[in-house]
Design a protein around this motif. Structure first.
Motif, PDB file in Angstrom:
ATOM      1  N   TYR A  20       8.650 -31.673 -17.760  1.00  0.00           N
ATOM      2  CA  TYR A  20      10.007 -31.573 -18.302  1.00  0.00           C
ATOM      3  C   TYR A  20      11.086 -31.778 -17.238  1.00  0.00           C
ATOM      4  N   TYR A  21      10.697 -32.266 -16.075  1.00  0.00           N
ATOM      5  CA  TYR A  21      11.647 -32.427 -14.967  1.00  0.00           C
ATOM      6  C   TYR A  21      12.814 -33.330 -15.344  1.00  0.00           C
ATOM      7  N   ALA A  22      12.540 -34.423 -16.029  1.00  0.00           N
ATOM      8  CA  ALA A  22      13.575 -35.410 -16.362  1.00  0.00           C
ATOM      9  C   ALA A  22      14.679 -34.821 -17.241  1.00  0.00           C
ATOM     10  N   SER A  23      14.353 -33.807 -18.040  1.00  0.00           N
ATOM     11  CA  SER A  23      15.367 -33.213 -18.921  1.00  0.00           C
ATOM     12  C   SER A  23      16.414 -32.432 -18.126  1.00  0.00           C
ATOM     13  N   GLY A  24      16.052 -31.962 -16.935  1.00  0.00           N
ATOM     14  CA  GLY A  24      16.986 -31.205 -16.110  1.00  0.00           C
ATOM     15  C   GLY A  24      17.186 -29.768 -16.574  1.00  0.00           C
ATOM     16  N   GLU A  25      16.483 -29.378 -17.620  1.00  0.00           N
ATOM     17  CA  GLU A  25      16.599 -28.027 -18.169  1.00  0.00           C
ATOM     18  C   GLU A  25      15.607 -27.095 -17.491  1.00  0.00           C
ATOM     19  N   PRO A  26      16.063 -25.908 -17.094  1.00  0.00           N
ATOM     20  CA  PRO A  26      15.119 -24.948 -16.513  1.00  0.00           C
ATOM     21  C   PRO A  26      14.148 -24.421 -17.568  1.00  0.00           C
ATOM     22  N   MET A  27      12.964 -24.086 -17.125  1.00  0.00           N
ATOM     23  CA  MET A  27      11.952 -23.532 -18.031  1.00  0.00           C
ATOM     24  C   MET A  27      11.841 -22.038 -17.782  1.00  0.00           C
ATOM     25  N   GLN A  28      11.726 -21.288 -18.849  1.00  0.00           N
ATOM     26  CA  GLN A  28      11.571 -19.841 -18.726  1.00  0.00           C
ATOM     27  C   GLN A  28      10.101 -19.503 -18.510  1.00  0.00           C
ATOM     28  N   ILE A  29       9.892 -18.382 -17.865  1.00  0.00           N
ATOM     29  CA  ILE A  29       8.541 -17.943 -17.536  1.00  0.00           C
ATOM     30  C   ILE A  29       7.681 -17.862 -18.791  1.00  0.00           C
ATOM     31  N   ARG A  30       8.221 -17.317 -19.856  1.00  0.00           N
ATOM     32  CA  ARG A  30       7.402 -17.155 -21.060  1.00  0.00           C
ATOM     33  C   ARG A  30       6.993 -18.491 -21.670  1.00  0.00           C
ATOM     34  N   GLN A  31       7.845 -19.521 -21.532  1.00  0.00           N
ATOM     35  CA  GLN A  31       7.500 -20.862 -22.014  1.00  0.00           C
ATOM     36  C   GLN A  31       6.304 -21.417 -21.240  1.00  0.00           C
ATOM     37  N   ILE A  32       6.408 -21.356 -19.922  1.00  0.00           N
ATOM     38  CA  ILE A  32       5.347 -21.881 -19.059  1.00  0.00           C
ATOM     39  C   ILE A  32       4.061 -21.101 -19.288  1.00  0.00           C
ATOM     40  N   ALA A  33       4.181 -19.780 -19.337  1.00  0.00           N
ATOM     41  CA  ALA A  33       3.010 -18.920 -19.516  1.00  0.00           C
ATOM     42  C   ALA A  33       2.300 -19.221 -20.834  1.00  0.00           C
ATOM     43  N   ALA A  34       3.064 -19.426 -21.897  1.00  0.00           N
ATOM     44  CA  ALA A  34       2.474 -19.716 -23.205  1.00  0.00           C
ATOM     45  C   ALA A  34       1.788 -21.083 -23.212  1.00  0.00           C
ATOM     46  N   GLN A  35       2.427 -22.076 -22.627  1.00  0.00           N
ATOM     47  CA  GLN A  35       1.861 -23.429 -22.611  1.00  0.00           C
ATOM     48  C   GLN A  35       0.578 -23.510 -21.796  1.00  0.00           C
ATOM     49  N   GLN A  36       0.523 -22.778 -20.681  1.00  0.00           N
ATOM     50  CA  GLN A  36      -0.609 -22.890 -19.763  1.00  0.00           C
ATOM     51  C   GLN A  36      -1.556 -21.684 -19.802  1.00  0.00           C
ATOM     52  N   ASN A  37      -1.258 -20.733 -20.697  1.00  0.00           N
ATOM     53  CA  ASN A  37      -2.098 -19.542 -20.840  1.00  0.00           C
ATOM     54  C   ASN A  37      -2.240 -18.773 -19.520  1.00  0.00           C
ATOM     55  N   GLY A  61      21.141 -16.727 -15.797  1.00  0.00           N
ATOM     56  CA  GLY A  61      21.952 -16.860 -17.004  1.00  0.00           C
ATOM     57  C   GLY A  61      21.103 -16.969 -18.251  1.00  0.00           C
ATOM     58  N   SER A  62      21.792 -17.074 -19.387  1.00  0.00           N
ATOM     59  CA  SER A  62      21.092 -17.114 -20.671  1.00  0.00           C
ATOM     60  C   SER A  62      20.223 -18.367 -20.810  1.00  0.00           C
ATOM     61  N   LYS A  63      20.621 -19.451 -20.192  1.00  0.00           N
ATOM     62  CA  LYS A  63      19.823 -20.681 -20.221  1.00  0.00           C
ATOM     63  C   LYS A  63      19.123 -20.884 -18.885  1.00  0.00           C
ATOM     64  N   GLY A  64      18.867 -19.774 -18.212  1.00  0.00           N
ATOM     65  CA  GLY A  64      18.248 -19.832 -16.895  1.00  0.00           C
ATOM     66  C   GLY A  64      16.750 -20.007 -16.958  1.00  0.00           C
ATOM     67  N   GLY A  65      16.167 -20.084 -15.798  1.00  0.00           N
ATOM     68  CA  GLY A  65      14.725 -20.249 -15.671  1.00  0.00           C
ATOM     69  C   GLY A  65      14.404 -20.884 -14.336  1.00  0.00           C
ATOM     70  N   TYR A  66      13.318 -21.624 -14.300  1.00  0.00           N
ATOM     71  CA  TYR A  66      12.865 -22.259 -13.062  1.00  0.00           C
ATOM     72  C   TYR A  66      12.810 -23.766 -13.228  1.00  0.00           C
ATOM     73  N   LEU A  67      13.148 -24.467 -12.135  1.00  0.00           N
ATOM     74  CA  LEU A  67      13.103 -25.929 -12.062  1.00  0.00           C
ATOM     75  C   LEU A  67      12.400 -26.325 -10.775  1.00  0.00           C
ATOM     76  N   LEU A  68      11.851 -27.519 -10.746  1.00  0.00           N
ATOM     77  CA  LEU A  68      11.334 -28.037  -9.486  1.00  0.00           C
ATOM     78  C   LEU A  68      12.514 -28.255  -8.546  1.00  0.00           C
ATOM     79  N   ALA A  69      12.341 -27.930  -7.290  1.00  0.00           N
ATOM     80  CA  ALA A  69      13.420 -28.092  -6.319  1.00  0.00           C
ATOM     81  C   ALA A  69      13.626 -29.560  -5.939  1.00  0.00           C
ATOM     82  N   ARG A  70      12.575 -30.369  -6.112  1.00  0.00           N
ATOM     83  CA  ARG A  70      12.626 -31.800  -5.797  1.00  0.00           C
ATOM     84  C   ARG A  70      11.895 -32.588  -6.884  1.00  0.00           C
ATOM     85  N   GLU A  71      11.968 -33.893  -6.788  1.00  0.00           N
ATOM     86  CA  GLU A  71      11.274 -34.748  -7.732  1.00  0.00           C
ATOM     87  C   GLU A  71       9.771 -34.499  -7.632  1.00  0.00           C
TER      88      GLU A  71
END
Length: 145
Positions: A20-37, A61-71
């Motif tokens: 999801y890097y190209a979208s530029g949107e941060p991912m929340q921990i629960r999203q990642i955890a659910a997708q990857q178990n 923030g409310s739309k916060g989360g984690y993003l890759l720091a680089r490509e």
């Protein structure tokens, strides 16, 4: 050489973020955890370590989360494992006074194996893993048709 559970979970989480890097949107921990178990609490600790290592960045923030720091193509598997496990490339020159000849020979071979493994890990990026995964998904789809 065996991949620890910690490293496997971290790489899976980073793969999810790379997708999801190209979208530029941060991912929340629960999203990642659910997708990857991956357990949420454990993932939180891993992402904190990766953030300190400069591999991911966090956004509050409310739309916060984690993003890759680089490509994704600029983050090698070696860098990820080094951040998590503190990998160390030794050259063999460090042990100038080995215990005996047998130990010296074993150490030389071990160092050669470690250097070869490190070279492979440095060769592959998160982008490479995404591409391999995507091509295998295409093969799976074709197989079922």
């Amino acid at each position: 050489m065996e991949l620890s559970c910690k490293c496997e979970y971290a790489i899976l989480a980073l793969l999810e973020m790379a997708t999801y890097y190209a979208s530029g949107e941060p991912m929340q921990i629960r999203q990642i955890a659910a997708q990857q178990n991956i357990p949420d609490r454990y993932l939180e600790q891993l992402l904190a370590t990766l953030r300190r290592g400069g591999i991911v960045k966090s956004q509050r923030g409310s739309k916060g989360g984690y993003l890759l720091a680089r490509e994704p193509w600029k983050i090698s598997l070696f860098e990820i494992l080094e951040c998590l496990e503190g990998l160390d490339i030794r050259t063999g020159d460090e042990d100038t006074n080995p215990k005996n000849l047998d130990c010296s020979v074993v150490d030389e071979i071990w160092q050669e194996a470690c250097q070869a493994a490190n070279a492979v890990l440095q060769k592959y990026s998160l982008q490479d893993l995404c591409e391999k995964r995507d091509s295998r998904r295409q093969l799976d789809i074709m197989y079922y048709i």
